[in-house]
Enzyme design. Structure first.
Site, short mmCIF file in Angstrom:
data_model
loop_
_atom_site.label_atom_id
_atom_site.label_comp_id
_atom_site.label_asym_id
_atom_site.label_seq_id
_atom_site.Cartn_x
_atom_site.Cartn_y
_atom_site.Cartn_z
N TYR A 174 -12.58 7.52 -14.55
CA TYR A 174 -12.54 6.55 -13.46
C TYR A 174 -12.97 5.01 -13.92
O TYR A 174 -12.13 4.10 -14.07
CB TYR A 174 -13.10 6.79 -12.11
CG TYR A 174 -13.57 5.52 -11.22
CD1 TYR A 174 -12.44 4.94 -10.50
CD2 TYR A 174 -14.77 4.95 -10.93
CE1 TYR A 174 -12.42 3.80 -9.80
CE2 TYR A 174 -15.03 4.14 -10.09
CZ TYR A 174 -13.98 3.30 -9.44
OH TYR A 174 -14.06 2.27 -8.48
N ASP A 218 0.81 -1.07 -0.01
CA ASP A 218 0.04 0.02 0.03
C ASP A 218 0.76 1.38 0.11
O ASP A 218 1.77 1.31 0.91
CB ASP A 218 -0.80 -0.08 1.22
CG ASP A 218 -2.16 0.95 1.15
OD1 ASP A 218 -3.29 0.31 1.40
OD2 ASP A 218 -2.05 2.14 0.72
N ASP A 253 5.01 2.19 -4.01
CA ASP A 253 4.14 2.56 -5.31
C ASP A 253 4.03 1.45 -6.33
O ASP A 253 4.82 0.57 -6.64
CB ASP A 253 4.82 3.79 -5.92
CG ASP A 253 4.15 4.25 -7.12
OD1 ASP A 253 3.34 3.69 -7.66
OD2 ASP A 253 4.46 5.34 -7.44
N PHE A 297 -20.97 -2.78 -6.20
CA PHE A 297 -22.02 -1.52 -6.26
C PHE A 297 -21.42 -0.73 -5.12
O PHE A 297 -20.43 -0.49 -4.84
CB PHE A 297 -23.38 -2.26 -6.38
CG PHE A 297 -23.85 -2.60 -7.59
CD1 PHE A 297 -23.25 -3.94 -8.16
CD2 PHE A 297 -24.56 -1.86 -8.57
CE1 PHE A 297 -23.40 -4.24 -9.53
CE2 PHE A 297 -24.83 -2.32 -9.73
CZ PHE A 297 -24.23 -3.42 -10.30
N GLY A 340 -22.97 13.19 -13.83
CA GLY A 340 -22.76 11.57 -14.07
C GLY A 340 -23.33 10.78 -12.91
O GLY A 340 -23.04 9.63 -13.30
N ASP A 341 -24.28 11.24 -12.19
CA ASP A 341 -25.11 10.19 -11.37
C ASP A 341 -26.20 9.73 -12.02
O ASP A 341 -27.08 10.41 -12.54
CB ASP A 341 -25.49 10.88 -10.07
CG ASP A 341 -24.62 11.05 -9.14
OD1 ASP A 341 -23.68 10.46 -9.16
OD2 ASP A 341 -24.86 11.88 -8.17
N HIS A 368 -18.69 10.07 -0.15
CA HIS A 368 -19.36 8.96 -0.08
C HIS A 368 -20.78 9.07 0.72
O HIS A 368 -20.82 9.71 1.93
CB HIS A 368 -19.16 7.55 0.10
CG HIS A 368 -18.24 7.10 -1.03
ND1 HIS A 368 -16.99 6.79 -0.72
CD2 HIS A 368 -18.26 7.01 -2.49
CE1 HIS A 368 -16.25 6.55 -1.90
NE2 HIS A 368 -17.19 6.69 -2.83
N ALA A 389 -6.21 1.22 -5.66
CA ALA A 389 -6.58 2.16 -6.99
C ALA A 389 -7.02 3.77 -6.43
O ALA A 389 -7.44 3.68 -5.45
CB ALA A 389 -7.63 1.68 -7.57
N PHE A 403 -6.59 -4.24 -4.71
CA PHE A 403 -7.80 -3.25 -4.16
C PHE A 403 -7.18 -1.79 -4.64
O PHE A 403 -7.79 -0.87 -4.59
CB PHE A 403 -7.92 -3.34 -3.01
CG PHE A 403 -8.77 -4.44 -2.44
CD1 PHE A 403 -9.96 -4.44 -2.47
CD2 PHE A 403 -8.11 -5.66 -1.92
CE1 PHE A 403 -10.83 -5.63 -2.19
CE2 PHE A 403 -8.62 -6.65 -1.51
CZ PHE A 403 -10.06 -6.84 -1.54
N1 UDP Z 1 -25.17 11.71 -2.66
C1 UDP Z 1 -25.57 12.91 -2.15
N2 UDP Z 1 -25.15 13.72 -1.34
C2 UDP Z 1 -23.86 13.54 -0.69
C3 UDP Z 1 -23.25 12.32 -1.23
C4 UDP Z 1 -23.80 11.35 -2.26
O1 UDP Z 1 -27.05 13.18 -2.37
O2 UDP Z 1 -23.12 14.28 -0.06
C5 UDP Z 1 -25.98 10.70 -3.50
C6 UDP Z 1 -25.28 10.78 -4.88
O3 UDP Z 1 -25.84 11.93 -5.70
C7 UDP Z 1 -25.61 9.11 -5.21
C8 UDP Z 1 -25.95 8.68 -4.07
O4 UDP Z 1 -26.00 9.74 -3.05
O5 UDP Z 1 -26.92 9.34 -5.85
C9 UDP Z 1 -24.63 7.96 -3.79
O6 UDP Z 1 -23.38 8.42 -3.77
P1 UDP Z 1 -22.04 7.98 -3.40
O7 UDP Z 1 -21.07 8.85 -3.74
O8 UDP Z 1 -22.06 7.23 -1.83
O9 UDP Z 1 -21.56 6.80 -4.54
P2 UDP Z 1 -21.83 6.67 -6.06
O10 UDP Z 1 -22.99 6.17 -6.32
O11 UDP Z 1 -21.66 7.97 -6.54
O12 UDP Z 1 -20.60 5.58 -6.37
#
Ligand code: UDP
Length: 327
Positions: free
Chosen positions: A139, A30, A49, A167, A282-283, A187, A73, A71
């Protein structure tokens, strides 16, 4: 001996714990840029590295490594848009150097952390492994390329590969030894809990309440990190030379952002004030994994599928470690 790259990170550290619990000797590799030495819980750790191929070769030889769990990354979608070079170097080239080190040492078994981000915006849910790989972020593109590197190494050099596509990894070790700590935290679950810890000083932002979902917020499949760790251990037993096997790892159900907030309110007893913000670029509206293959082929199903339980495990660790591993 199993080499676990990124074994001081969030998912890697839980996998190390699971491997040790089941009697596998482990060595961690790591760079500790995002990992935490304390998360190794005393497992031998080589700080280095991934692009240092000689150090990898030395680590594999010295420790008589037989298989690798990879892991290590970079994993922030947003950052990958503004700093793609970091993702190309550490993810795509990092894996290449690791594979070449393995080839030099005739070690050909690898479990590779992939992601549901390789699917991009799926036409429907649940997503199965046959869905096309159409990532929409740098990513996701680097992870797809990593999968392609591995497919080539399987075909040409007889590597045995399992590529779990996670997921949303969530929760923490049910016994409270490990948790999730990123700086900054993007997250959802830790962001909700850290906003509670801040006593409202850092209000949560909800990115979009106008999605085509029942409550208007995004739906994700929150899979418990301890379940992910179990799946990795099982993967070691089913991999075959010359075969690349992708497998979705999900809880099999989806929860909206508002459902996660409600679970956090219940677990902590605290109010969760939040600000409604525009959609985050991108969500996709909903991502839920089809997990039939994991069940059929790996003999795995998630055990912790109740969002409240997952949030409770995350909270137990965070409340005891309000400054993360520095606590
Ligand atoms: N999200 C949010 N507020 C935050 C962080 C995340 O509303 O402060 C939402 C984000 O738009 C997504 C979901 O929560 O719909 C999960 O986001 P996260 O970043 O945890 O994981 P991702 O699905 O992007 O990998």
């Amino acid at each position: 001996m199993i080499l676990v790259t990124g074994g001081a990170g969030y998912i890697g550290s839980h996998a190390v714990l699971e491997l040790r619990r089941s009697g596998h000797p482990v060595v961690i590799f790591d760079d500790l840029k995002e990992g935490h030495r304390a998360a190794a819980l005393g497992t031998p750790l080589v700080q280095g590295d991934l692009c240092d191929r000689d150090l990898l070769i030395d680590t594999i030889r010295r420790n008589k490594v037989e298989a690798v769990m990879h892991f290590a990354a970079r994993c922030y979608v947003g950052e990958s848009v503004t700093q793609p070079a970091k993702y190309i170097r550490d993810n795509a080239r990092g894996l290449f150097e690791l594979l070449e080190a393995m080839r030099a040492c005739e070690v050909k078994r690898i479990v590779f952390s992939s992601t549901c981000a390789v699917y991009g915006v799926p036409a429907r849910v649940p997503i199965t492994e046959e869905f096309p790989r159409q990532p929409i972020s740098p990513y996701g593109i680097t992870k797809r390329f990593c999968e392609e590197e591995l497919e080539m190494y399987c075909r040409a050099y007889g590597f045995a590969v399992v590529a779990p596509r996670y997921f949303n990894a969530a929760g923490a070790d049910p016994e409270g030894r490990l948790g999730e700590w990123h700086e900054p935290e993007t997250h959802l679950i830790p962001a909700v809990l850290r906003s509670i810890l801040s006593g409202g000083a850092k209000p949560l932002e909800v990115f979009g309440t106008d999605y085509p979902t029942p409550d208007g917020t995004c739906i994700r499949d929150y899979v418990h990190v301890a379940d992910l760790a179990t799946a990795h251990r099982l993967a070691l037993g089913v991999m075959k030379p010359g075969v690349f096997e992708p497998v979705n790892l999900g809880s099999g159900r989806g929860n909206s952002v508002l459902e996660v907030i409600a679970a956090a309110r219940k677990v902590t007893g605290a109010e969760v004030p939040y600000l409604v913000k525009p959609r985050r670029e991108g969500d996709p509206p909903a991502l839920v994994g089809g997990v039939d293959k994991a069940k059929r082929w790996l003999g795995w199903t998630a055990r912790h599928v109740d969002i409240e339980e997952t949030v409770r495990h995350a909270w137990n660790w965070l409340a005891a470690h309000p400054r993360g591993y520095a606590s």
